[in-house]
Design a protein around this motif. Structure first.
Motif, mmCIF file in Angstrom:
data_model
loop_
_atom_site.group_PDB
_atom_site.id
_atom_site.type_symbol
_atom_site.label_atom_id
_atom_site.label_comp_id
_atom_site.label_asym_id
_atom_site.label_seq_id
_atom_site.Cartn_x
_atom_site.Cartn_y
_atom_site.Cartn_z
ATOM 1 N N ASN A 227 -96.781 -44.749 -14.406
ATOM 2 C CA ASN A 227 -95.431 -45.252 -14.114
ATOM 3 C C ASN A 227 -94.590 -45.348 -15.384
ATOM 4 O OD1 ASN A 227 -95.788 -45.544 -11.320
ATOM 5 N ND2 ASN A 227 -96.699 -47.567 -11.554
ATOM 6 N N ALA A 228 -95.196 -45.814 -16.468
ATOM 7 C CA ALA A 228 -94.471 -45.915 -17.735
ATOM 8 C C ALA A 228 -94.025 -44.534 -18.209
ATOM 9 C CB ALA A 228 -95.355 -46.580 -18.792
ATOM 10 N N LEU B 150 -88.441 -50.086 -19.642
ATOM 11 C CA LEU B 150 -89.859 -50.440 -19.606
ATOM 12 C C LEU B 150 -90.057 -51.952 -19.633
ATOM 13 C CD1 LEU B 150 -91.326 -47.721 -21.992
ATOM 14 C CD2 LEU B 150 -91.765 -47.937 -19.541
ATOM 15 N N GLN C 69 -100.381 -48.028 -14.192
ATOM 16 C CA GLN C 69 -99.308 -48.527 -15.055
ATOM 17 C C GLN C 69 -98.881 -47.453 -16.058
ATOM 18 O OE1 GLN C 69 -101.780 -51.816 -16.325
ATOM 19 N NE2 GLN C 69 -100.251 -53.287 -15.595
ATOM 20 N N LEU D 18 -95.316 -53.081 -14.271
ATOM 21 C CA LEU D 18 -95.382 -51.615 -14.261
ATOM 22 C C LEU D 18 -96.184 -51.089 -13.068
ATOM 23 C CD1 LEU D 18 -95.873 -50.838 -18.061
ATOM 24 C CD2 LEU D 18 -93.861 -50.313 -16.684
ATOM 25 N N SER E 257 -92.913 -52.545 -25.060
ATOM 26 C CA SER E 257 -92.060 -51.452 -24.580
ATOM 27 C C SER E 257 -91.655 -50.521 -25.716
ATOM 28 C CB SER E 257 -90.824 -52.021 -23.887
ATOM 29 O OG SER E 257 -91.200 -52.794 -22.763
ATOM 30 N N LEU F 190 -90.960 -50.687 -8.750
ATOM 31 C CA LEU F 190 -91.177 -50.969 -10.164
ATOM 32 C C LEU F 190 -90.197 -51.988 -10.721
ATOM 33 C CD1 LEU F 190 -91.792 -47.347 -11.492
ATOM 34 C CD2 LEU F 190 -93.461 -49.202 -11.477
ATOM 35 N N ALA G 11 -89.322 -53.241 -16.123
ATOM 36 C CA ALA G 11 -90.397 -52.963 -15.172
ATOM 37 C C ALA G 11 -91.648 -53.782 -15.487
ATOM 38 C CB ALA G 11 -90.719 -51.472 -15.181
ATOM 39 N N TYR G 12 -91.905 -54.009 -16.769
ATOM 40 C CA TYR G 12 -93.017 -54.876 -17.178
ATOM 41 C C TYR G 12 -92.861 -56.261 -16.538
ATOM 42 C CZ TYR G 12 -96.364 -53.501 -20.883
ATOM 43 O OH TYR G 12 -97.433 -53.015 -21.591
#
Length: 285
Positions: free
Chosen positions: A60-61, A82, A57, A91, A167, A104, A85-86
């Motif tokens: 990816n973030a 973000l 995660q 994520l 985020s 994502l 995607a969360y």
């Protein structure tokens, strides 16, 4: 009468057990669908708030944040990306989802986002998200959830807002507004070592940030930073990708992160103002 009572009690217990099993199964299914960071938490981000993620995660973030900078967008765009995607994947770069959704952002090939293979490239997916966000008139002044919904067209338009705070914390750290804010630890053998790890890191920095000036050696790499903000962007990115690239140590200025310590510590007298971020990878032996 006694037999009847025993039968009734047994029947009641069966009903209770079935109900409990249903609740547990339902919670498990919900958790798997959202892919929330419930376990294997290896990274902590602290920047006027705290967020805990696992290594995948975190990586990816960091990539989502970097691609936002490549698009020359304000920090607010990264917060929106973000949060999206969360909500959509936790994520995580998912191989499946609702109908033909993948990746994502759970983008759908049937809706013109690209091929499944393209969408499962985190950089491609983030690039497509930001490109779509830029076409939304007035997104800068919208709530996070409203801006995200203009891009995603979700059946749950309010869902993105619950990830706004997390985020914002991630954005402050990953865009360099906080010092030593990303820390990760990992155990066992590193995924990559030596020159292969350093080369992969250099390629990742180039793809995520558009860098072409990283100096690579068999033991690591050095990245030039124009200022403190830029330096912490690269330093935090390197820590975020430490697990999947075998990073052992990252240093910027008088602060150093090590995999063994799992935190940033001072290694000078506080007067050093470095213009370079240095990363060391695990050796081949």
């Amino acid at each position: 009468m006694w037999v009847r009572t025993r039968v009734l009690v047994a029947g009641f217990l069966v009903v209770v057990l079935v109900a409990v099993a249903g609740i547990v199964l339902g919670m498990r299914q919900v958790g798997e669908r959202l892919r929330l960071p419930l376990a294997s938490r290896a990274c902590t981000v602290q920047a006027d708030g705290k967020v805990t993620l696992d290594a995948h995660q975190m990586a990816n973030a960091a990539t989502i944040a970097a691609i936002g900078i490549q698009h020359e967008l304000p920090d607010r765009a990264v917060v929106v990306a973000l949060a999206t995607a969360y909500q959509e994947s936790g994520l995580r770069n998912l191989a499946d989802g609702d109908r033909d959704s993948v990746g994502l952002f759970q983008q759908r090939p049937s809706q013109g986002w690209g091929t499944p293979k393209q969408i499962q490239d985190p950089r491609y997916a983030a690039d497509r998200f930001y490109s779509a966000l830029k076409k939304v008139r007035g997104w800068q002044d919208m709530r996070v959830t409203d801006a995200a919904q203009k891009v995603q067209r979700s059946a749950f338009p309010e869902a993105y807002e619950k990830w706004a705070d997390e985020s914002e914390v991630l954005t402050r750290a990953l865009l360099g507004h906080a010092t030593g804010a990303v820390v990760c630890t990992f155990g066992g053998d590193p995924a990559m070592r030596g020159e292969a790890a350093a080369t992969a890191l250099t390629k990742g920095l180039s793809l995520d940030w558009g860098l072409t000036a990283a100096a690579t050696t068999a033991s690591g790499l050095t990245v030039a930073a124009a200022n403190q903000l830029e330096g912490w962007r690269y330093a935090h990115w390197l820590v975020a990708h430490a697990t999947d690239h075998g990073v052992k140590r990252v240093r910027f200025g008088d602060l150093e992160w090590t995999n063994r310590g799992g935190s940033w510590s001072r290694v000078g007298d506080g007067s050093r103002q470095s213009a370079e971020v240095v990363a060391e990878v695990f050796g081949d032996s």
